[in-house]
Design a protein around this motif. Structure first.
Motif, PDB file in Angstrom:
ATOM      1  N   GLY A  51      65.851  25.831  42.903  1.00  0.00           N
ATOM      2  CA  GLY A  51      65.357  26.365  41.801  1.00  0.00           C
ATOM      3  C   GLY A  51      64.389  27.741  41.975  1.00  0.00           C
ATOM      4  O   GLY A  51      64.247  28.182  43.478  1.00  0.00           O
ATOM      5  N   GLY A  52      63.747  28.386  41.428  1.00  0.00           N
ATOM      6  CA  GLY A  52      63.061  29.202  41.727  1.00  0.00           C
ATOM      7  C   GLY A  52      60.838  29.037  41.334  1.00  0.00           C
ATOM      8  O   GLY A  52      61.116  27.992  40.183  1.00  0.00           O
ATOM      9  N   ALA A  53      60.263  29.524  41.960  1.00  0.00           N
ATOM     10  CA  ALA A  53      58.640  29.549  41.472  1.00  0.00           C
ATOM     11  C   ALA A  53      58.586  30.777  41.266  1.00  0.00           C
ATOM     12  O   ALA A  53      58.737  32.032  41.547  1.00  0.00           O
ATOM     13  N   TRP A  54      57.346  31.088  40.677  1.00  0.00           N
ATOM     14  CA  TRP A  54      56.894  32.142  40.312  1.00  0.00           C
ATOM     15  C   TRP A  54      55.096  31.344  40.201  1.00  0.00           C
ATOM     16  O   TRP A  54      55.116  30.163  39.212  1.00  0.00           O
ATOM     17  N   SER A  55      54.625  32.409  39.752  1.00  0.00           N
ATOM     18  CA  SER A  55      52.536  32.591  39.992  1.00  0.00           C
ATOM     19  C   SER A  55      51.987  33.214  38.409  1.00  0.00           C
ATOM     20  O   SER A  55      52.714  34.369  38.307  1.00  0.00           O
ATOM     21  N   GLY A  56      52.081  31.931  37.399  1.00  0.00           N
ATOM     22  CA  GLY A  56      51.813  32.928  36.486  1.00  0.00           C
ATOM     23  C   GLY A  56      50.114  33.000  36.575  1.00  0.00           C
ATOM     24  O   GLY A  56      49.889  33.779  34.834  1.00  0.00           O
ATOM     25  N   ASP A  57      49.484  33.527  37.275  1.00  0.00           N
ATOM     26  CA  ASP A  57      48.095  33.761  37.407  1.00  0.00           C
ATOM     27  C   ASP A  57      48.294  35.401  38.154  1.00  0.00           C
ATOM     28  O   ASP A  57      49.082  35.874  39.366  1.00  0.00           O
ATOM     29  N   THR A  58      46.975  36.403  37.891  1.00  0.00           N
ATOM     30  CA  THR A  58      47.436  37.212  38.410  1.00  0.00           C
ATOM     31  C   THR A  58      46.165  37.563  39.546  1.00  0.00           C
ATOM     32  O   THR A  58      45.019  37.064  39.552  1.00  0.00           O
ATOM     33  N   THR A  59      46.679  38.160  40.906  1.00  0.00           N
ATOM     34  CA  THR A  59      45.435  37.893  41.867  1.00  0.00           C
ATOM     35  C   THR A  59      44.641  39.428  41.083  1.00  0.00           C
ATOM     36  O   THR A  59      45.425  40.430  41.036  1.00  0.00           O
ATOM     37  N   VAL A  60      43.160  39.590  41.367  1.00  0.00           N
ATOM     38  CA  VAL A  60      42.389  40.118  40.935  1.00  0.00           C
ATOM     39  C   VAL A  60      41.481  40.243  42.447  1.00  0.00           C
ATOM     40  O   VAL A  60      40.789  39.612  43.705  1.00  0.00           O
ATOM     41  N   GLY A  61      41.891  41.739  43.334  1.00  0.00           N
ATOM     42  CA  GLY A  61      40.451  42.315  43.949  1.00  0.00           C
ATOM     43  C   GLY A  61      39.675  42.915  43.752  1.00  0.00           C
ATOM     44  O   GLY A  61      39.422  44.318  42.751  1.00  0.00           O
ATOM     45  N   THR A  62      38.595  42.902  44.304  1.00  0.00           N
ATOM     46  CA  THR A  62      37.253  43.467  43.929  1.00  0.00           C
ATOM     47  C   THR A  62      36.511  43.911  44.935  1.00  0.00           C
ATOM     48  O   THR A  62      36.556  43.420  46.062  1.00  0.00           O
ATOM     49  N   TYR A  63      35.941  44.574  45.053  1.00  0.00           N
ATOM     50  CA  TYR A  63      35.100  45.308  46.202  1.00  0.00           C
ATOM     51  C   TYR A  63      33.635  45.994  45.731  1.00  0.00           C
ATOM     52  O   TYR A  63      34.051  46.298  44.530  1.00  0.00           O
ATOM     53  N   SER A  64      32.472  45.986  46.533  1.00  0.00           N
ATOM     54  CA  SER A  64      31.689  46.686  46.062  1.00  0.00           C
ATOM     55  C   SER A  64      31.072  48.004  47.677  1.00  0.00           C
ATOM     56  O   SER A  64      31.856  47.318  48.744  1.00  0.00           O
ATOM     57  N   THR A  65      30.700  49.196  46.799  1.00  0.00           N
ATOM     58  CA  THR A  65      29.928  49.762  48.116  1.00  0.00           C
ATOM     59  C   THR A  65      28.916  49.178  48.872  1.00  0.00           C
ATOM     60  O   THR A  65      28.321  48.970  48.450  1.00  0.00           O
ATOM     61  N   ALA A  66      28.234  49.536  50.064  1.00  0.00           N
ATOM     62  CA  ALA A  66      27.540  49.037  50.540  1.00  0.00           C
ATOM     63  C   ALA A  66      25.465  49.795  49.568  1.00  0.00           C
ATOM     64  O   ALA A  66      25.746  50.909  49.352  1.00  0.00           O
ATOM     65  N   GLY A  67      25.287  49.048  49.450  1.00  0.00           N
ATOM     66  CA  GLY A  67      23.957  49.224  48.650  1.00  0.00           C
ATOM     67  C   GLY A  67      24.036  49.262  47.095  1.00  0.00           C
ATOM     68  O   GLY A  67      22.870  49.637  46.112  1.00  0.00           O
ATOM     69  N   ALA A  68      25.668  49.318  46.569  1.00  0.00           N
ATOM     70  CA  ALA A  68      25.603  49.819  45.365  1.00  0.00           C
ATOM     71  C   ALA A  68      25.133  48.181  44.723  1.00  0.00           C
ATOM     72  O   ALA A  68      25.661  47.116  44.823  1.00  0.00           O
ATOM     73  N   PHE A  69      25.270  48.543  42.929  1.00  0.00           N
ATOM     74  CA  PHE A  69      24.594  47.396  42.164  1.00  0.00           C
ATOM     75  C   PHE A  69      26.179  47.081  41.327  1.00  0.00           C
ATOM     76  O   PHE A  69      26.194  46.963  40.764  1.00  0.00           O
ATOM     77  N   THR A  70      27.154  47.726  41.627  1.00  0.00           N
ATOM     78  CA  THR A  70      28.597  47.555  41.008  1.00  0.00           C
ATOM     79  C   THR A  70      29.584  47.240  41.990  1.00  0.00           C
ATOM     80  O   THR A  70      29.689  47.311  43.315  1.00  0.00           O
ATOM     81  N   SER A  71      30.630  45.966  41.166  1.00  0.00           N
ATOM     82  CA  SER A  71      31.914  46.242  41.857  1.00  0.00           C
ATOM     83  C   SER A  71      32.616  46.697  41.430  1.00  0.00           C
ATOM     84  O   SER A  71      32.752  47.261  40.131  1.00  0.00           O
ATOM     85  N   TYR A  72      33.798  46.777  41.947  1.00  0.00           N
ATOM     86  CA  TYR A  72      35.264  47.735  41.451  1.00  0.00           C
ATOM     87  C   TYR A  72      36.396  46.837  41.455  1.00  0.00           C
ATOM     88  O   TYR A  72      36.883  45.607  42.895  1.00  0.00           O
ATOM     89  N   GLY A  73      37.370  47.054  40.737  1.00  0.00           N
ATOM     90  CA  GLY A  73      38.543  45.479  41.237  1.00  0.00           C
ATOM     91  C   GLY A  73      39.206  46.275  40.850  1.00  0.00           C
ATOM     92  O   GLY A  73      39.663  47.349  39.799  1.00  0.00           O
TER      93      GLY A  73
END
Length: 149
Positions: A51-73
């Motif tokens: 058969g076949g398989a697939w993922s219904g979820d989206t993978t999310v990558g997040t990161y933040s820079t050192a000393g920053a209060f915000t994160s990017y994804g």
């Protein structure tokens, strides 16, 4: 000569007429009684699946820079995959019992994967995200069941 011929004809005539007094001339032959088969789950089996398989979820990558209060994804989807394998098992149902006992083994293959580069980073400092789900797998399971009917 006449006596020998007469004796021969008489012997053959009486031999054909001899039969048992208590049996009919043609006795009917009765078939043996039919015994209904009893169903049982006892036995072994082998099978396969593809058969076949697939993922219904989206993978999310997040990161933040050192000393920053915000994160990017960023996000990405996993690829689809082939799935396949085989199954081997045996069941046992004791005679006269509705309970079924068994054991089954399964081996298969599945490989979902995905990867992405962070679109906001420079080529000199890229952030790469990889995801892999599955590979070869196997399991052994037991069975305890009840047969109705």
């Amino acid at each position: 000569m006449k006596k020998i011929l007469l004796a021969t004809v008489a012997a053959f005539g009486f031999a054909g007429a001899a039969s048992a007094a208590d049996l009919p001339a043609r006795m009917p032959v009765k078939a043996p009684p039919v015994i209904a088969p009893v169903f049982s789950w006892t036995g072994c089996y082998i099978g396969g699946y593809v058969g076949g398989a697939w993922s219904g979820d989206t993978t999310v990558g997040t990161y933040s820079t050192a000393g920053a209060f915000t994160s990017y994804g960023y996000s990405y989807n996993n690829d689809s995959s082939f799935i396949g394998g085989g199954t081997l098992g045996c069941n046992w149902q004791p005679v006269g019992s509705p309970f079924v006992l068994g054991i089954e083994g399964e081996v298969g293959y599945l490989s979902l994967s995905g990867s992405a580069f962070d679109p906001t980073r420079t080529a000199a400092l890229p952030i790469v995200s990889n995801t892999k789900i599955g590979d070869w797998y196997g399991m052994i399971t037991g069975r305890l069941g009840y047969s109705f009917g």
